[in-house]
Motif scaffolding. Structure first.
Motif, mmCIF file in Angstrom:
data_model
loop_
_atom_site.group_PDB
_atom_site.id
_atom_site.type_symbol
_atom_site.label_atom_id
_atom_site.label_comp_id
_atom_site.label_asym_id
_atom_site.label_seq_id
_atom_site.Cartn_x
_atom_site.Cartn_y
_atom_site.Cartn_z
ATOM 1 N N UNK A 92 17.922 -2.082 -20.286
ATOM 2 C CA UNK A 92 17.761 -2.810 -18.956
ATOM 3 C C UNK A 92 16.406 -3.413 -18.789
ATOM 4 N N UNK A 93 16.439 -4.617 -18.116
ATOM 5 C CA UNK A 93 15.154 -5.267 -17.926
ATOM 6 C C UNK A 93 15.259 -5.699 -16.497
ATOM 7 N N UNK A 94 14.137 -5.816 -16.058
ATOM 8 C CA UNK A 94 14.126 -6.243 -14.296
ATOM 9 C C UNK A 94 12.729 -6.367 -13.782
ATOM 10 N N UNK A 95 12.421 -6.949 -12.765
ATOM 11 C CA UNK A 95 11.234 -6.879 -12.177
ATOM 12 C C UNK A 95 11.447 -6.867 -10.821
ATOM 13 N N UNK A 96 10.254 -6.343 -10.027
ATOM 14 C CA UNK A 96 10.132 -6.474 -8.761
ATOM 15 C C UNK A 96 8.646 -6.391 -8.248
ATOM 16 N N UNK A 97 8.654 -6.879 -6.905
ATOM 17 C CA UNK A 97 7.187 -7.162 -6.518
ATOM 18 C C UNK A 97 6.490 -6.363 -5.215
ATOM 19 N N UNK A 98 5.439 -6.127 -5.114
ATOM 20 C CA UNK A 98 4.832 -5.360 -3.995
ATOM 21 C C UNK A 98 3.649 -6.241 -3.661
ATOM 22 N N UNK A 99 2.979 -6.165 -2.530
ATOM 23 C CA UNK A 99 1.724 -6.713 -2.086
ATOM 24 C C UNK A 99 0.814 -5.530 -1.662
ATOM 25 N N UNK A 100 -0.421 -5.719 -1.960
ATOM 26 C CA UNK A 100 -1.594 -5.068 -1.229
ATOM 27 C C UNK A 100 -2.275 -5.706 -0.109
ATOM 28 N N UNK A 101 -2.230 -5.127 1.051
ATOM 29 C CA UNK A 101 -2.599 -5.998 2.277
ATOM 30 C C UNK A 101 -3.282 -4.800 2.981
ATOM 31 N N UNK A 102 -4.592 -4.757 2.975
ATOM 32 C CA UNK A 102 -5.298 -3.707 3.822
ATOM 33 C C UNK A 102 -5.140 -3.983 5.143
#
Length: 102
Positions: A92-102
């Motif tokens: 399985x290959x995949x991607x996801x994202x997230x954001x750092x926002x203080x």
């Protein structure tokens, strides 16, 4: 009985989430055990540059979880997590994202 394909069932931080502080690690959970030697995680910043991290590990206490340490605090911004996991039912290959926002 048909074998189910390996799939990601969750992560910390969660996919598409906004976190106030840089995570100390990225944890990915799968629906079945995965094999350590053929599995890995890469984190990139908004510009596509690969971040320096610790070594990806499949947890010995739970082979359905893979973790990578984040060795330096991430500055505010968006990050992509690409993963590859191999199990008894395939790869399985995949991607996801997230954001750092203080």
């Amino acid at each position: 009985m048909l074998a189910t394909a390996t799939c990601m069932v969750g992560s910390t931080p969660s996919a598409d989430s906004v976190v106030q502080e840089s995570p100390k690690s990225i944890l990915i959970r799968f629906n079945e055990p995965i094999a350590a030697p053929a599995s890995g995680i890469v984190i990139t910043n908004e510009g596509g540059a690969k971040l320096e991290t610790g070594k990806t590990n499949v947890l010995s206490s739970n082979a359905r979880q893979m973790v990578i340490p984040v060795t330096a605090a991430l500055p505010p911004g968006k990050y992509a997590v690409a993963y590859q996991a191999t199990s008894g039912t395939g790869q399985l290959k995949g991607t996801f994202s997230f954001e750092v926002k203080p």
